[in-house]
Design an enzyme around this catalytic site. Structure first.
Site, PDB file in Angstrom:
ATOM      1  N   ASP A 349     -38.447 -67.145 -11.926  1.00 22.80           N
ATOM      2  CA  ASP A 349     -39.091 -67.533 -13.168  1.00 22.80           C
ATOM      3  C   ASP A 349     -40.574 -67.688 -12.891  1.00 22.80           C
ATOM      4  OD1 ASP A 349     -36.874 -68.265 -15.307  1.00 22.80           O
ATOM      5  OD2 ASP A 349     -36.143 -68.822 -13.330  1.00 22.80           O
ATOM      6  N   THR A 350     -41.369 -66.917 -13.611  1.00 24.43           N
ATOM      7  CA  THR A 350     -42.786 -66.763 -13.324  1.00 24.43           C
ATOM      8  C   THR A 350     -43.537 -66.667 -14.643  1.00 24.43           C
ATOM      9  OG1 THR A 350     -42.339 -65.626 -11.232  1.00 24.43           O
ATOM     10  CG2 THR A 350     -44.461 -65.184 -12.232  1.00 24.43           C
TER      11      THR A 350
END
Length: 528
Positions: A349-350
């Site tokens: 998750d970025t």
């Protein structure tokens, strides 16, 4: 032009400045900075700080960042590596002697020293125009007064709830009613607000020394980590020389190793020998070529990419025309390769964001804590979520990516920059862990080979190769799925959307900016 009878959205078009992020609150905050005359770097850091609050599962000040920047949109591409290093005591032998065969993903051992705050402070000091307290003010306000949890954020948050429950501080802050907040809930992070306010006042010292560092090192030591206050005090990012290749008439720029940006360039070099523009953009042949190029490039990545301060990475040889020709020759347009080693893939998750200001300063910026809520370890008094980027290290004695003192791991988050004739045409990026090189190539070739605008290029359905199969989003036509199967691919449905991205297209002749933001996230492109 899209069919306006179908759901979707048009690209955003403007003349003066534009920002594209994965969350509307971040986009709005950054746009306000641009309206005040702030530099693109001011807006980028402002957006990243807001995202560190309102997308806590994806990013945070306990993570890392990378940045590509082109002053006034032409000439030199400036690259900054804001990724952290392993503790000074992190010897591979220490782990092997204690029975470790890999770095546990959700543990203190996976926590590298966060690099984001050092990078933000350095980039603002070197390129920004506005004071840090102004840049961080929106993030502080959202953390202190509250923000509304958006829909994709809520979905991701729910998936991580069981892991958050294992850490006392994480559970208290992120499971305030004993469960993950639902969309529409107002959430607050007062501890994080206080930490951000300290950074606004004291700069990097407010994070890497004093009470915040003591809180984080104490938590890590309690969980068995080898981290010290000296490790935090020594944290520092670097300006580095970016790597590049030419695809058609476009020069594509990426971060160098230890970043995986090289993987996308290898894919583009392979695909450059095929006439993709003559193929159906969602047809089996185009997707097959993309998959096969990816499989070849990822095998190279896993074998060779590492911290260049600790291992020799043959960048020039890997990007040579001869290497591309040799790799391309192994691809059968009608049959999947069967002799490649399996390549394990990890999601993450970025947040990724693009900014172009009125002077055409262009910033491509990415920030992450790696897996959802990183390591799951949170500083009790600082409210900082600690990343788990060190899970990318190996313990194999001969592997170039083996963990070592003050070494950086192979890093997946990668900003991209596309240029033509020495001028920026697009800061762009696609988030999603190991998917990122694949996603960047898919989106960029949608623009270059098929003439799509940024929103259409980002919207188009995606495939990826993982766990021995092609995973396909629901938007991939049935005929394409059958065509991939006929070529020998196992095909499985994607259980979640593949990545998320942003892009701003710069038209120098018309004097316009065109932005797109991924519908797979909650984001928005905004301009004026």
């Amino acid at each position: 032009m899209r069919d306006f009878q179908f759901p979707g959205r048009s690209p955003v078009r403007a003349t003066e400045a534009m920002v594209a992020t994965s969350h509307p609150l971040a986009s709005a905050a950054a746009l306000a900075v641009l309206r005040e005359g702030g530099h693109a770097m001011d807006a980028a850091v402002c957006a990243a700080a807001v995202l560190a609050v309102v997308e806590p599962q994806s990013t945070g000040i306990g993570g890392d960042c990378f940045c590509l920047y082109v002053p006034r949109g032409e000439g030199e591409v400036i690259a900054f590596n804001g990724s952290g290093r392993a503790p000074a005591a992190a010897e591979a032998e220490w782990y092997r002697e204690r029975g470790f065969t890999a770095i546990p993903t959700y543990s203190a051992h996976a926590v590298t020293i966060p690099g984001a705050i050092d990078a933000w402070c350095r980039l603002l000091a070197d390129h920004g125009r506005l004071p840090p307290d102004r840049i961080l003010a929106p993030a502080i306000a959202y953390a202190e007064k509250g923000y509304v949890v958006h829909d994709r954020v809520a979905a991701d948050w729910h998936e991580a709830a069981a892991r958050l429950a294992r850490d006392e501080a994480a559970a208290r802050i992120f499971l305030p009613a004993g469960t993950a907040p639902v969309a529409g809930t107002v959430h607050r992070q007062p501890e994080l607000a206080a930490t951000l306010r300290l950074i606004a006042a004291e700069g990097r010292r407010g994070f890497y020394e004093g009470r915040v560092a003591e809180d984080l090192v104490g938590r890590l030591r309690q969980a068995g980590g080898l981290h010290t206050l000296e490790d935090f005090a020594a944290a520092a990012g670097d300006y580095v020389r970016p790597v590049t290749t030419r695809y058609r008439d476009v020069d594509v720029w990426q971060m160098p190793p230890s970043n995986q940006g090289l993987t996308a360039l290898i894919m583009l070099n392979i695909l450059g020998g095929f006439d993709l523009g003559g193929l159906d953009p969602l047809g089996a042949e185009r997707l097959h070529l993309e998959v096969e190029a990816g499989r070849l490039a990822y095998a190279i990545r896993n074998a060779l990419i590492a911290d260049p301060d600790h291992a020799a990475v043959p960048v020039a040889a890997l990007l040579s025309a001869a290497r591309a020709d040799a790799l391309r020759a192994t691809i059968d347009r009608e049959r999947a390769m069967t002799d490649l080693p399996p390549v394990p893939m990890e999601p993450s998750d970025t947040v990724y964001l693009s900014v172009v200001d009125r002077d055409r300063n262009a910033v491509s910026f990415i920030n992450s804590t790696y897996h959802s809520f990183g390591s799951g370890l949170v500083g009790a008094s600082s409210g900082v979520v600690l990343q788990n980027r060190g899970a990318g290290f190996r313990l194999d004695p001969g592997h170039p990516n083996r963990i070592a003192p003050r070494k950086r791991p192979l890093h997946t988050i990668m900003p991209g920059m596309a240029m033509r004739g020495g001028r920026v045409i697009a800061p762009f990026g696609v988030m999603g862990g190991d998917y990122q090189p694949f996603g960047q190539v898919h989106v960029l070739t949608n623009v270059v080979d098929y003439g799509m605008d940024p929103q259409a290029a980002i919207d188009l359905a995606r495939v990826f190769y993982e766990d021995g199969a092609v995973v396909a989003e629901r938007g991939v036509p049935a005929a394409a799925v059958e065509g991939l199967k006929a070529r020998g691919h196992a095909v499985a449905p994607a259980h979640e959307p593949l990545g998320g991205g942003q892009m701003i297209l710069v038209d120098w002749d018309k004097g316009t900016l065109t932005g797109g933001s991924d519908p797979r996230k909650d984001g928005a492109a905004l301009g004026f």
